[in-house]
Design an enzyme around this catalytic site. Structure first.
Site, mmCIF file in Angstrom:
data_model
loop_
_atom_site.group_PDB
_atom_site.id
_atom_site.type_symbol
_atom_site.label_atom_id
_atom_site.label_comp_id
_atom_site.label_asym_id
_atom_site.label_seq_id
_atom_site.Cartn_x
_atom_site.Cartn_y
_atom_site.Cartn_z
ATOM 1 N N GLY A 172 0.835 -1.190 0.000
ATOM 2 C CA GLY A 172 0.000 0.000 0.000
ATOM 3 C C GLY A 172 0.865 1.232 0.000
ATOM 4 N N GLY A 222 3.497 1.167 2.945
ATOM 5 C CA GLY A 222 4.388 0.061 3.241
ATOM 6 C C GLY A 222 4.010 -1.208 2.522
ATOM 7 N N ASP A 276 -10.044 0.996 15.538
ATOM 8 C CA ASP A 276 -10.253 0.696 14.114
ATOM 9 C C ASP A 276 -10.675 -0.760 13.930
ATOM 10 O OD1 ASP A 276 -10.448 1.513 11.473
ATOM 11 O OD2 ASP A 276 -8.369 1.024 10.997
#
Length: 416
Positions: free
Chosen positions: A129, A132, A239
């Site tokens: 991504g 990283g 998250d």
């Protein structure tokens, strides 16, 4: 268990949910499975305008930020506010520079000394991504497989967050949390070594197959055990979603990605920064100045809906509209609610109380009757295999050929 044959799709592609980019996010289709080269430090990236932030004081600025995100359909990682004072901005930049230097010093005290290329072999890229890349590799000492997340520190606007992620993972060992094994600094990159789970993410499974209530109860119980442990140790995940719940072919269910985790104390039991992924955000995230660990409980309730329907509520709405709907309408009526058991309906009701104080804690939910219907976790193997087969068949029908390793292993987030 049944396949998701038809789903109403009001748009060709869903909007990206506004979360900080996950390092398990697969944004490129590449077949390069070679070990990552050791490279010289990259040039410093331009500072984002979001790095000079003030206090929450202007709803107009918030609306502008969200409107901009809607227009270009890009994530809004964190709502921050620009100071109009140049001296204030300069002071903030200096403070941020000091924080970054302190963070790098902390990193050096945490990481191991040595060459990870000698300790880990048979590298295979499984996800990549903007921030990283994740590789699977073999530990030469044990022969076991590990996952190695490579983070470019120059691209991290808030380096203290990566330090917090390392500390949270290192200090919070639990059977339902992805195990931190080691870390290294190589050039300007941080390499985080973790245990590897070969079953992929929960979201990758539920996009293909609808789980039985018994399997949903089993997954929910494992997640609640992780949350009860974290909350007891003064950590909020912030998250929680299907992308960040990893599965093992042995039936393991583990919470992953602590890049947004927050540590609290008895003196500071609430947090106020707005981070996470909109569609899983609790109402108090969006309407109050402060929130506590129960934002994770709301996110778990949304994740149960994700298991039921393949996606969270309002997933096809743009981020700002999704926020408005969560605040004004709460959670919409579930599809085929009449087919759900009373126990599951009550479990969801306890998780999705709009009033934070009325929402049950992780410890309370672990005693809920719905969890008594949990099936053995060994049944996850069949579910994961079926989802992988359906995904492969779908790709074959669309003419994409064999899926890449990143789409199978699940260390990615195909859709937020």
């Amino acid at each position: 268990m049944y396949t998701r044959m038809q789903r109403k799709l009001p748009r060709a592609d869903p909007p990206q949910a506004p979360s900080l980019p996950s390092l398990y996010e697969d944004t490129e289709e590449e077949d390069n499975n070679e070990a990552p080269p050791v490279v010289a430090p990259e040039p410093e990236q331009p500072n984002s305008t979001n790095t000079c932030s003030g206090t929450k004081s202007s709803t107009a600025l918030e609306a502008a930020a969200l409107e901009a995100a809607d227009k270009d359909n890009t994530p809004t990682p964190e709502i921050t506010y620009m100071s109009t004072s140049s001296s204030s901005c300069s002071s903030t930049n200096e403070q941020q520079k000091t924080v970054e230097e302190d963070s790098l010093e902390k990193l050096r005290s945490i990481v191991s000394v040595g060459d990870p290329m000698k300790k880990y072999v048979e590298w295979e890229k499984i996800a990549s991504g903007a921030f990283g890349t994740v590789y699977a590799a073999t530990d030469t000492a044990t022969g076991g497989e590990v996952a190695i997340k490579q983070v470019c520190l120059q691209k991290q606007l808030k380096k203290e967050r990566i330090v917090d992620e390392l500390i949270v993972m290192r200090d919070n060992k639990h059977p339902n949390i992805v195990n931190y094994l080691d870390s290294y600094l190589v050039g300007d990159k941080l390499w985080i070594v973790m245990e590897y789970l070969d079953g992929g993410s929960l979201s990758a499974v539920v996009k293909e197959i609808s789980m039985s209530e018994g399997m949903m109860a089993a997954v929910s119980r494992e997640c609640l055990q992780a949350l009860a442990f974290l909350h007891c140790h003064q950590v909020i995940h912030r998250d929680l979603k299907g992308d960040n719940i990893l599965l093992g072919m042995d039936g393991s269910v583990k919470l992953a990605d602590f890049g947004l985790a927050a540590r609290i104390t008895p003196e500071q039991s609430k947090r106020s920064s707005v981070v996470g992924t909109v569609h899983w955000m609790a109402p108090e995230y969006l309407t109050k100045e402060e929130y506590g660990p129960k934002v994770d409980i709301w996110a778990l309730g949304i994740t149960v809906i994700e298991m039921l329907e393949g996606e969270p509520p309002y997933f096809w709405e743009l981020p700002r509209r999704a926020m408005q709907l969560i605040i004004s309408k709460g959670i919409p009526e579930l599809q085929s609610r009449e087919n759900l058991s009373p126990a599951l309906q009550d479990f969801l009701n306890r998780c999705l109380q709009a009033d934070e104080d009325s929402r049950w804690s992780a410890e309370e939910l672990l005693q809920h009757p719905f969890l008594l219907s949990a099936m053995p976790l060994s049944g996850l193997t069949t579910v994961i295999n079926a989802a992988n087969q359906l995904r492969e068949a779908s790709r074959q029908r669309k003419g994409f050929g064999m899926p890449s390793s990143s789409s199978i292993d699940g260390w990615n987030s195909e859709q937020n």
